[in-house]
Design a protein around this motif. Structure first.
Motif, PDB file in Angstrom:
ATOM      1  N   GLU A   1      -6.152  -3.951  15.798  1.00 20.56           N
ATOM      2  CA  GLU A   1      -5.924  -2.510  15.847  1.00 20.56           C
ATOM      3  C   GLU A   1      -4.917  -2.076  14.791  1.00 20.56           C
ATOM      4  O   GLU A   1      -5.065  -1.014  14.174  1.00 20.56           O
ATOM      5  CB  GLU A   1      -5.437  -2.103  17.240  1.00 20.56           C
ATOM      6  CG  GLU A   1      -6.508  -2.131  18.307  1.00 20.56           C
ATOM      7  CD  GLU A   1      -7.672  -1.193  17.972  1.00 20.56           C
ATOM      8  OE1 GLU A   1      -7.418  -0.062  17.497  1.00 20.56           O
ATOM      9  OE2 GLU A   1      -8.829  -1.595  18.169  1.00 20.56           O
TER      10      GLU A   1
ATOM     11  N   LYS B   1      -6.648  -1.825  11.484  1.00 20.62           N
ATOM     12  CA  LYS B   1      -7.544  -0.672  11.423  1.00 20.62           C
ATOM     13  C   LYS B   1      -6.767   0.619  11.177  1.00 20.62           C
ATOM     14  O   LYS B   1      -7.233   1.526  10.490  1.00 20.62           O
ATOM     15  CB  LYS B   1      -8.360  -0.588  12.709  1.00 20.62           C
ATOM     16  CG  LYS B   1      -9.417  -1.696  12.814  1.00 20.62           C
ATOM     17  CD  LYS B   1     -10.180  -1.617  14.120  1.00 20.62           C
ATOM     18  CE  LYS B   1     -11.225  -2.731  14.193  1.00 20.62           C
ATOM     19  NZ  LYS B   1     -11.970  -2.715  15.472  1.00 20.62           N
ATOM     20  N   GLN B   2      -5.559   0.706  11.764  1.00 21.87           N
ATOM     21  CA  GLN B   2      -4.707   1.868  11.509  1.00 21.87           C
ATOM     22  C   GLN B   2      -4.272   1.900  10.047  1.00 21.87           C
ATOM     23  O   GLN B   2      -4.286   2.956   9.401  1.00 21.87           O
ATOM     24  CB  GLN B   2      -3.479   1.815  12.426  1.00 21.87           C
ATOM     25  CG  GLN B   2      -3.808   2.018  13.892  1.00 21.87           C
ATOM     26  CD  GLN B   2      -2.596   1.824  14.786  1.00 21.87           C
ATOM     27  OE1 GLN B   2      -1.474   1.684  14.302  1.00 21.87           O
ATOM     28  NE2 GLN B   2      -2.813   1.797  16.097  1.00 21.87           N
TER      29      GLN B   2
ATOM     30  N   VAL C   1     -11.457   0.098   2.068  1.00 18.15           N
ATOM     31  CA  VAL C   1     -12.894  -0.094   2.292  1.00 18.15           C
ATOM     32  C   VAL C   1     -13.222  -1.562   2.081  1.00 18.15           C
ATOM     33  O   VAL C   1     -12.904  -2.134   1.031  1.00 18.15           O
ATOM     34  CB  VAL C   1     -13.727   0.769   1.328  1.00 18.15           C
ATOM     35  CG1 VAL C   1     -15.216   0.511   1.538  1.00 18.15           C
ATOM     36  CG2 VAL C   1     -13.396   2.243   1.515  1.00 18.15           C
TER      37      VAL C   1
ATOM     38  N   GLN D   1      -5.909   0.535   7.631  1.00 17.79           N
ATOM     39  CA  GLN D   1      -7.137   0.768   6.873  1.00 17.79           C
ATOM     40  C   GLN D   1      -7.417   2.264   6.748  1.00 17.79           C
ATOM     41  O   GLN D   1      -7.761   2.771   5.676  1.00 17.79           O
ATOM     42  CB  GLN D   1      -8.302   0.060   7.584  1.00 17.79           C
ATOM     43  CG  GLN D   1      -9.558  -0.061   6.769  1.00 17.79           C
ATOM     44  CD  GLN D   1     -10.598  -0.921   7.462  1.00 17.79           C
ATOM     45  OE1 GLN D   1     -10.423  -1.364   8.600  1.00 17.79           O
ATOM     46  NE2 GLN D   1     -11.697  -1.175   6.780  1.00 17.79           N
ATOM     47  N   GLY D   2      -7.233   2.992   7.864  1.00 17.43           N
ATOM     48  CA  GLY D   2      -7.445   4.432   7.824  1.00 17.43           C
ATOM     49  C   GLY D   2      -6.371   5.158   7.043  1.00 17.43           C
ATOM     50  O   GLY D   2      -6.656   6.122   6.314  1.00 17.43           O
ATOM     51  N   LYS D   3      -5.144   4.693   7.163  1.00 16.47           N
ATOM     52  CA  LYS D   3      -4.000   5.352   6.516  1.00 16.47           C
ATOM     53  C   LYS D   3      -4.099   5.277   4.994  1.00 16.47           C
ATOM     54  O   LYS D   3      -3.806   6.260   4.293  1.00 16.47           O
ATOM     55  CB  LYS D   3      -2.706   4.694   7.000  1.00 16.47           C
ATOM     56  CG  LYS D   3      -1.439   5.314   6.447  1.00 16.47           C
ATOM     57  CD  LYS D   3      -0.208   4.618   7.046  1.00 16.47           C
ATOM     58  CE  LYS D   3       1.091   5.205   6.505  1.00 16.47           C
ATOM     59  NZ  LYS D   3       2.276   4.497   7.088  1.00 16.47           N
ATOM     60  N   TYR D   4      -4.547   4.121   4.478  1.00 17.67           N
ATOM     61  CA  TYR D   4      -4.575   3.924   3.027  1.00 17.67           C
ATOM     62  C   TYR D   4      -6.000   3.838   2.459  1.00 17.67           C
ATOM     63  O   TYR D   4      -6.193   3.448   1.321  1.00 17.67           O
ATOM     64  CB  TYR D   4      -3.788   2.665   2.652  1.00 17.67           C
ATOM     65  CG  TYR D   4      -2.328   2.763   3.008  1.00 17.67           C
ATOM     66  CD1 TYR D   4      -1.481   3.596   2.282  1.00 17.67           C
ATOM     67  CD2 TYR D   4      -1.801   2.054   4.087  1.00 17.67           C
ATOM     68  CE1 TYR D   4      -0.131   3.711   2.610  1.00 17.67           C
ATOM     69  CE2 TYR D   4      -0.458   2.151   4.425  1.00 17.67           C
ATOM     70  CZ  TYR D   4       0.367   2.987   3.693  1.00 17.67           C
ATOM     71  OH  TYR D   4       1.698   3.091   4.031  1.00 17.67           O
ATOM     72  N   LYS D   5      -6.984   4.243   3.284  1.00 17.63           N
ATOM     73  CA  LYS D   5      -8.389   4.308   2.848  1.00 17.63           C
ATOM     74  C   LYS D   5      -8.869   2.970   2.261  1.00 17.63           C
ATOM     75  O   LYS D   5      -9.310   2.890   1.121  1.00 17.63           O
ATOM     76  CB  LYS D   5      -8.570   5.429   1.821  1.00 17.63           C
ATOM     77  CG  LYS D   5      -8.222   6.809   2.372  1.00 17.63           C
ATOM     78  CD  LYS D   5      -8.400   7.882   1.314  1.00 17.63           C
ATOM     79  CE  LYS D   5      -8.026   9.256   1.867  1.00 17.63           C
ATOM     80  NZ  LYS D   5      -8.175  10.321   0.839  1.00 17.63           N
TER      81      LYS D   5
ATOM     82  N   CYS E   1       0.801  -1.223   0.000  1.00 15.63           N
ATOM     83  CA  CYS E   1       0.000   0.000   0.000  1.00 15.63           C
ATOM     84  C   CYS E   1       0.833   1.272   0.000  1.00 15.63           C
ATOM     85  O   CYS E   1       0.394   2.310  -0.520  1.00 15.63           O
ATOM     86  CB  CYS E   1      -0.948  -0.002   1.206  1.00 15.63           C
ATOM     87  SG  CYS E   1      -2.168  -1.337   1.179  1.00 15.63           S
TER      88      CYS E   1
END
Length: 517
Positions: free
Chosen positions: A495, A498-499, A507, A501-505, A467
């Protein structure tokens, strides 16, 4: 034989990384009823039982809710069919009422349920693993001979039990690892044994030493092993005390040949870590006192678990250097015994974290590898792996990272412990990344998740590399994420993911995954 009956059972089908449960019927008897018949089985059968149970519990978890637990793992909840296969009982099916009544008895629950859960109906995955561990112990006790396991098998067995008793949150990972551990044991049993084991070599050398000591009138303490007890008679008179007697003994030794006590002292440590008899034997060495005194400092340090600095005589560092210099002179004489003479030096050199000791470890390790010290002593690669690990760590601490990588490359082919292997892959990625050898980083990263597909840490490293690379197509990143979640379903709830997931958007919509939106 116990009469076979039809029971409602659970069967599972795997497809595209997911598991689906099927309600079915099977003719057979419960594992408890089978065991009560007093039938002894081969250990391969018990291994296969545990492999099947761990696989079915893993499948049960993968087709249920996030924290779904089977409920009550015990021998009545396991059905053995006519072809020897195991099935989990459908504990929600009223047709299985007879077995369900047996399962509810307090006496049985006290054996297979944690004490705090005996009077409770609440169940979690850690309760399932606890019940599985109890089944393992129960079947081994009732179905196997007391000494059925080899030492290696017993270590693996205890390791699996420990993971079951201490785990719960990562139940799927524990169960997958158990299947791999059992697969490793099965491969070990199938592998031909064409080499003589190191222990047998040591026993043979010790037997010669004992006979030599008996000739010169020495007393030899025998280790607590049946092999020695069967082959050797009780030694005769003790070594006489006093300077006159010692002098006479030394003269006899010189006439008969090499004194046996030095090698006896080394064997007691290398084979059994028997410090008392090792030091006792080295004390009795009369022909090569300086050499044996140096080894005595080494063995004493190993016994204490720290470097011993003596006020008088040699300290440990000087003792190791003295021995190494002497061994260079005796290279031909000890050609087949290099491991016996150098292994204690390697072990003592890693007791202290300092540059001078790291350099000694490097010197010893390089010499052992150059001479393949483990040759004829190593039947499964464990000793070679250990030597290379110590050498690799010394290189790493001394800043010689690419040399460390060369050793780790060899170690990953020898290592069977998954946790150790996980660390080795991470170290290789770190070293190659610092050296800007990015092709090797990708190669190691891909291989790591193929060899250890259940490792969350390695998958996270793999996804991070995908990513963070702006040149990598987002569709390929999404495919990598999907592959990771299929291999380790619980990864999506961690966790660290999830970090990411947020960092690289990232979905996730069912089986549809998008990255970078």
């Amino acid at each position: 034989m116990e009469e076979r009956r039809d029971y409602a059972v659970l069967r599972f089908v795997d497809q595209n990384g997911w598991s689906y449960m099927v309600n079915d019927y099977a003719k057979g008897c419960s594992l408890m009823e089978y065991i009560k018949q007093g039938i002894r089985v081969e250990k391969e059968t018990v291994f296969e039982w545990i492999r099947q149970l761990s696989k079915q519990l893993e499948q049960y978890y993968r087709c249920g809710n996030e924290d779904a637990a089977y409920g009550y793992v015990n021998p009545y909840a396991v059905i053995i069919t006519g072809d020897g296969m195991l099935c989990l009982l459908d504990i929600n099916e009223p047709e299985n009422e007879e077995l369900l009544k047996q399962m509810k008895k307090k006496k049985l629950r006290m054996l297979f349920v944690r004490k705090e859960r005996v009077l409770s109906q609440k169940t979690e995955r850690l309760d399932d693993l606890y019940g599985l561990a109890k089944i393992m112990e129960f079947t081994a006790e009732k179905c196997l001979d007391p000494k059925a396991f080899t030492r290696k098998e017993e270590r693996v067995w205890k390791r699996m039990l420990g993971k079951c008793y201490s785990s719960g949150k990562n139940a799927i990972k524990v169960l997958k690892n158990m299947q791999k551990e059992i697969g490793f044991l099965e491969r070990e049993m199938e592998r031909p044994r064409d080499k003589v084991s190191a222990k047998k070599i040591l026993l043979a050398i010790l037997a010669v030493c004992i006979m030599s000591a008996a000739i010169i009138g020495g007393t030899v303490k025998k280790p607590e092993t049946k092999a020695i007890a069967a082959d050797q008679d009780q030694s005769e008179a003790g070594v006489q005390e006093g300077a006159t007697e010692k002098k006479e003994t030394k003269e006899v030794v010189e006439q008969k040949g090499d004194s046996p006590y030095l090698e006896m002292g080394l064997i007691y440590y290398v084979a059994w870590e028997d410090y008392v008899n090792s030091l006792d034997s080295l004390d009795k060495e009369m022909q090569e006192t300086e050499f044996s005194d140096a080894y005595r400092v080494v063995i004493a340090s190993l016994e204490e678990g720290s470097i011993q600095q003596q006020e008088e005589g040699l300290n440990a560092e000087d003792a190791v250097k003295k021995i190494l210099d002497e061994l260079e002179k005796r290279a031909e004489k000890i050609q087949m015994k290099v491991y016996l003479y150098q292994y204690p030096l390697l072990k003592v050199s890693v007791l202290e974290e300092s540059e001078k000791w790291n350099r000694l470890t490097k010197r010893i390790g390089e010499e052992m590898i150059r001479r393949q010290a483990w040759y004829r002593w190593d039947t499964n690669g464990e000793k070679e792996c250990e030597v290379r690990k110590y050498l690799a760590e010394s290189y790493f601490k001394l800043g010689e990272n690419l040399k460390a990588a060369e050793q780790y490359e060899q170690i990953r082919k020898l290592e069977s412990n998954e946790e150790e292997l996980e660390e080795i892959y991470e170290k290789l990625q770190l070293i190659y990344e610092e050296a800007q050898e990015y092709e090797k980083v990708w190669e190691i990263s891909r291989e790591a998740v193929e060899v250890l597909p259940d490792s969350e840490r390695l998958w996270m490293n793999y996804l991070e590399r995908y990513c963070e690379n702006p040149e990598m197509e987002r569709e390929l990143c999404a495919e990598a994420v999907k592959k990771a979640i299929q291999a380790v379903p619980e990864l999506a709830e961690s966790e660290t993911f999830k970090q990411l997931q947020g960092k690289y958007k990232i979905v996730i919509d069912g089986e549809n995954i998008r990255v970078g939106e």
